[in-house]
Design a protein around this motif. Structure first.
Motif, PDB file in Angstrom:
ATOM      1  N   ARG A 162      50.116  31.740  42.001  1.00  0.00           N
ATOM      2  CA  ARG A 162      50.039  32.491  43.253  1.00  0.00           C
ATOM      3  C   ARG A 162      50.317  31.580  44.444  1.00  0.00           C
ATOM      4  O   ARG A 162      51.019  31.959  45.386  1.00  0.00           O
ATOM      5  CB  ARG A 162      48.664  33.155  43.388  1.00  0.00           C
ATOM      6  CG  ARG A 162      48.711  34.449  44.180  1.00  0.00           C
ATOM      7  CD  ARG A 162      47.377  35.132  44.185  1.00  0.00           C
ATOM      8  NE  ARG A 162      47.021  35.614  42.852  1.00  0.00           N
ATOM      9  CZ  ARG A 162      45.834  36.099  42.540  1.00  0.00           C
ATOM     10  NH1 ARG A 162      44.886  36.165  43.449  1.00  0.00           N
ATOM     11  NH2 ARG A 162      45.594  36.523  41.322  1.00  0.00           N
ATOM     12  N   GLN A 163      49.772  30.352  44.425  1.00  0.00           N
ATOM     13  CA  GLN A 163      50.061  29.409  45.508  1.00  0.00           C
ATOM     14  C   GLN A 163      51.534  29.036  45.520  1.00  0.00           C
ATOM     15  O   GLN A 163      52.150  28.897  46.579  1.00  0.00           O
ATOM     16  CB  GLN A 163      49.220  28.130  45.355  1.00  0.00           C
ATOM     17  CG  GLN A 163      47.725  28.368  45.404  1.00  0.00           C
ATOM     18  CD  GLN A 163      47.125  28.349  44.016  1.00  0.00           C
ATOM     19  OE1 GLN A 163      47.469  29.188  43.176  1.00  0.00           O
ATOM     20  NE2 GLN A 163      46.230  27.418  43.773  1.00  0.00           N
ATOM     21  N   ALA A 164      52.111  28.857  44.316  1.00  0.00           N
ATOM     22  CA  ALA A 164      53.524  28.470  44.242  1.00  0.00           C
ATOM     23  C   ALA A 164      54.428  29.556  44.803  1.00  0.00           C
ATOM     24  O   ALA A 164      55.376  29.277  45.544  1.00  0.00           O
ATOM     25  CB  ALA A 164      53.898  28.160  42.790  1.00  0.00           C
ATOM     26  N   PHE A 165      54.156  30.807  44.472  1.00  0.00           N
ATOM     27  CA  PHE A 165      54.970  31.902  44.999  1.00  0.00           C
ATOM     28  C   PHE A 165      54.747  32.077  46.501  1.00  0.00           C
ATOM     29  O   PHE A 165      55.669  32.455  47.230  1.00  0.00           O
ATOM     30  CB  PHE A 165      54.668  33.193  44.255  1.00  0.00           C
ATOM     31  CG  PHE A 165      55.242  33.238  42.871  1.00  0.00           C
ATOM     32  CD1 PHE A 165      56.614  33.188  42.676  1.00  0.00           C
ATOM     33  CD2 PHE A 165      54.422  33.319  41.755  1.00  0.00           C
ATOM     34  CE1 PHE A 165      57.161  33.221  41.404  1.00  0.00           C
ATOM     35  CE2 PHE A 165      54.952  33.352  40.479  1.00  0.00           C
ATOM     36  CZ  PHE A 165      56.323  33.307  40.299  1.00  0.00           C
ATOM     37  N   PRO A 296      47.239  29.350  52.545  1.00  0.00           N
ATOM     38  CA  PRO A 296      45.778  29.199  52.457  1.00  0.00           C
ATOM     39  C   PRO A 296      45.074  30.397  51.818  1.00  0.00           C
ATOM     40  O   PRO A 296      44.135  30.223  51.039  1.00  0.00           O
ATOM     41  CB  PRO A 296      45.354  29.027  53.924  1.00  0.00           C
ATOM     42  CG  PRO A 296      46.548  28.456  54.598  1.00  0.00           C
ATOM     43  CD  PRO A 296      47.716  29.088  53.917  1.00  0.00           C
ATOM     44  N   ILE A 297      45.523  31.621  52.140  1.00  0.00           N
ATOM     45  CA  ILE A 297      44.889  32.805  51.555  1.00  0.00           C
ATOM     46  C   ILE A 297      45.057  32.814  50.040  1.00  0.00           C
ATOM     47  O   ILE A 297      44.104  33.070  49.281  1.00  0.00           O
ATOM     48  CB  ILE A 297      45.468  34.090  52.178  1.00  0.00           C
ATOM     49  CG1 ILE A 297      44.926  34.290  53.594  1.00  0.00           C
ATOM     50  CG2 ILE A 297      45.144  35.311  51.316  1.00  0.00           C
ATOM     51  CD1 ILE A 297      45.549  35.458  54.323  1.00  0.00           C
ATOM     52  N   ASN A 298      46.253  32.510  49.563  1.00  0.00           N
ATOM     53  CA  ASN A 298      46.488  32.534  48.128  1.00  0.00           C
ATOM     54  C   ASN A 298      45.853  31.351  47.410  1.00  0.00           C
ATOM     55  O   ASN A 298      45.541  31.448  46.220  1.00  0.00           O
ATOM     56  CB  ASN A 298      47.987  32.597  47.854  1.00  0.00           C
ATOM     57  CG  ASN A 298      48.558  33.976  48.093  1.00  0.00           C
ATOM     58  OD1 ASN A 298      48.524  34.831  47.227  1.00  0.00           O
ATOM     59  ND2 ASN A 298      49.078  34.202  49.304  1.00  0.00           N
ATOM     60  N   MET A 351      52.138  39.874  42.956  1.00  0.00           N
ATOM     61  CA  MET A 351      53.060  40.598  42.090  1.00  0.00           C
ATOM     62  C   MET A 351      53.931  39.633  41.286  1.00  0.00           C
ATOM     63  O   MET A 351      54.137  39.827  40.077  1.00  0.00           O
ATOM     64  CB  MET A 351      53.934  41.552  42.908  1.00  0.00           C
ATOM     65  CG  MET A 351      53.193  42.776  43.424  1.00  0.00           C
ATOM     66  SD  MET A 351      54.272  44.174  43.881  1.00  0.00           S
ATOM     67  CE  MET A 351      55.187  43.464  45.248  1.00  0.00           C
ATOM     68  N   ALA A 352      54.439  38.590  41.936  1.00  0.00           N
ATOM     69  CA  ALA A 352      55.260  37.617  41.209  1.00  0.00           C
ATOM     70  C   ALA A 352      54.435  36.873  40.168  1.00  0.00           C
ATOM     71  O   ALA A 352      54.901  36.636  39.050  1.00  0.00           O
ATOM     72  CB  ALA A 352      55.891  36.634  42.198  1.00  0.00           C
ATOM     73  N   ALA A 353      53.207  36.498  40.527  1.00  0.00           N
ATOM     74  CA  ALA A 353      52.334  35.823  39.566  1.00  0.00           C
ATOM     75  C   ALA A 353      51.993  36.744  38.400  1.00  0.00           C
ATOM     76  O   ALA A 353      51.918  36.305  37.243  1.00  0.00           O
ATOM     77  CB  ALA A 353      51.063  35.350  40.262  1.00  0.00           C
ATOM     78  N   HIS A 354      51.786  38.024  38.685  1.00  0.00           N
ATOM     79  CA  HIS A 354      51.490  38.999  37.635  1.00  0.00           C
ATOM     80  C   HIS A 354      52.652  39.101  36.662  1.00  0.00           C
ATOM     81  O   HIS A 354      52.452  39.212  35.438  1.00  0.00           O
ATOM     82  CB  HIS A 354      51.205  40.358  38.276  1.00  0.00           C
ATOM     83  CG  HIS A 354      50.934  41.447  37.299  1.00  0.00           C
ATOM     84  ND1 HIS A 354      49.849  41.437  36.446  1.00  0.00           N
ATOM     85  CD2 HIS A 354      51.612  42.595  37.012  1.00  0.00           C
ATOM     86  CE1 HIS A 354      49.860  42.520  35.693  1.00  0.00           C
ATOM     87  NE2 HIS A 354      50.920  43.239  36.012  1.00  0.00           N
ATOM     88  N   MET A 355      53.875  39.050  37.169  1.00  0.00           N
ATOM     89  CA  MET A 355      55.042  39.067  36.307  1.00  0.00           C
ATOM     90  C   MET A 355      55.018  37.894  35.339  1.00  0.00           C
ATOM     91  O   MET A 355      55.347  38.035  34.152  1.00  0.00           O
ATOM     92  CB  MET A 355      56.323  38.989  37.145  1.00  0.00           C
ATOM     93  CG  MET A 355      56.664  40.237  37.913  1.00  0.00           C
ATOM     94  SD  MET A 355      57.210  41.581  36.841  1.00  0.00           S
ATOM     95  CE  MET A 355      55.645  42.338  36.494  1.00  0.00           C
TER      96      MET A 355
END
Length: 431
Positions: A162-165, A296-298, A351-355
């Motif tokens: 999630r941080q990476a995306f 920061p949020i992610n 969403m990208a992390a979920h993928m």
């Protein structure tokens, strides 16, 4: 009493030549954890930043076609539709190619080919030639997105995706705050210069990927994942019920999101009688919030399950756009933008992390391509749908429909995450 050379307790706890307090690993530092991301993530950050900082042709394509080539407004606008339709087709192709030959070759070829097409684009003068160049340009450029998303998934551990995306989106947003502004200046001087600058920056971005070593490995071993009960996945995407539910939710919330480019400006200018400058200021607020807070949020919510982030993100979109049906003041409009911007910052990285979690390792590119296609389809349908609703039924109905679509997307996200069961191997190991 003799002298001792052993260090005291205080000296042991605070070695010399070190600051007594550091924010590097402190919870007070909202950017902590990014230093642990793989080098390839930062390479993609630089690539996207360079590429997007030079992206200026697409925002000014209609202006170029009407002023430079003398196209009618309808014909010029049809080129954007052609670009969008091509993106819907070529996004999944890019994803499947990344599964077959690797994400890195697809990204390199996409950037280099796009740069070459942009250099040749001004040579097209007729409607047919411009349409062909637009299809070619969209085909080359839109294959980059699913391949880049798959590449991040391959090199980043699940807990850091999630941080990476979010970092990837940060590069895109910073670049997009530069490219159109520079393009506006170049368009007043020379449209040809605009094409050249866009092409050169795209080629430079491709050169960064081509000349920099890239580790070819996957962050998650599929055999190990199977032993821990992670599902391998169905035979095809169309047999993956959870993924189809997710794509439907992504498409619906995408329709709501893309109202900021269509129904929102019309509503502000025609119904609230606010100036176009006010609408432009909303983009500045949106971008500043994303640049300052998205990573920061992610980072702070990295431990959240994807279901929570997906659901909250969709609900914030529903509330942000739906509230426009009862808000008619500039301060209220700004508040709604802040609300759905927080939804944007939470939803898209999630969403990208979920993928990356639900896609089988051997078909991550195909899954990312289908996800990219759903957003491209939302971009095609959403602006048309919003403007039609606004013209036919007015703002209350329009924003009520958007609230309903966002809420439905949130409900679908609840059921889009498979309920994992421990595999037989894992159960046997525990017994």
């Amino acid at each position: 009493m003799g002298l001792t050379t052993e260090p005291t307790v205080r000296e042991t706890k605070r070695p010399p030549k070190r600051w007594p307090f550091s924010l590097t690993g402190s919870r007070l530092n909202p950017w902590r954890g990014l230093g642990g991301l793989p080098r390839e993530v930062w390479l993609l950050f630089a690539t996207n930043l360079i590429n997007r900082a030079g992206m200026m042709v697409l925002p000014f394509l209609v202006l170029y076609l009407t002023r430079e080539l003398g196209f009618s407004l309808a014909r010029a606008g049809s080129m954007l539709a052609i670009y969008g339709a091509s993106a819907i087709v070529f996004g999944p192709i890019g994803g499947r190619l990344s599964d077959r030959i690797g994400a890195l070759p697809v990204m390199r070829a996409s950037l280099i080919a796009s740069g070459c097409v942009l250099l040749l684009f001004p040579l097209a003068k007729s409607f047919a030639a411009v349409a062909a160049m637009t299809v070619l340009w969209a085909g080359c450029g839109e294959m980059f997105r699913p391949a880049s998303l798959a590449a991040i998934t391959h090199v980043v551990a699940p807990g850091e995706r999630r941080q990476a995306f979010a970092l990837n989106r940060l590069a895109i947003n910073i670049g997009m705050s530069i490219g159109p502004a520079l393009g506006g200046f170049l368009a007043t001087v020379s449209f040809r210069a605009m094409f050249v600058v866009d092409a050169v920056t795209t080629l430079i971005a491709g050169a960064v990927l081509a000349l920099t070593p890239w580790r070819a490995f996957s962050g998650v071993n599929s055999e190990a994942a199977n032993r821990h009960g992670v599902r391998i996945g169905p035979a095809t995407i169309f047999h993956d019920t959870f993924f189809l539910i997710f794509l439907t939710g992504a498409f619906l919330v995408g329709i709501v999101f893309f109202q900021h480019e269509s129904a929102l400006p019309l509503y502000l200018v025609q119904y609230l009688h606010l100036s176009p400058a006010f609408y432009g200021m909303l983009f500045t607020i949106n971008t500043l919030l994303i640049v300052a807070l998205e990573v920061p949020i992610n980072t702070a919510t990295a431990h959240w399950p994807n279901t929570r982030a997906l659901t909250i993100g969709c609900l914030l979109f529903a509330i942000g756009f739906g509230a426009l049906g009862v808000i008619d003041s500039p301060a209220g409009v700004i508040a709604t933008v802040v609300v759905w911007t927080f939804g944007e910052m939470m939803l898209f990285p999630a969403m990208a992390a979920h993928m990356g979690e639900i896609a089988p390792e051997s078909r991550r590119g195909a899954y990312m391509g289908a996800y990219s296609m759903s957003l491209s389809l939302a971009l095609t349908v959403g602006p048309w749908m919003g403007t039609q609703l606004l013209a036919a039924f007015g703002p209350v109905v329009t924003w009520s429909v958007m609230f309903g679509l966002g809420a439905l997307a949130a409900l679908l996200m609840v059921f889009a995450v498979p309920r994992r069961r421990p595999s037989r191997v894992a159960v046997a190991a525990e017994s």
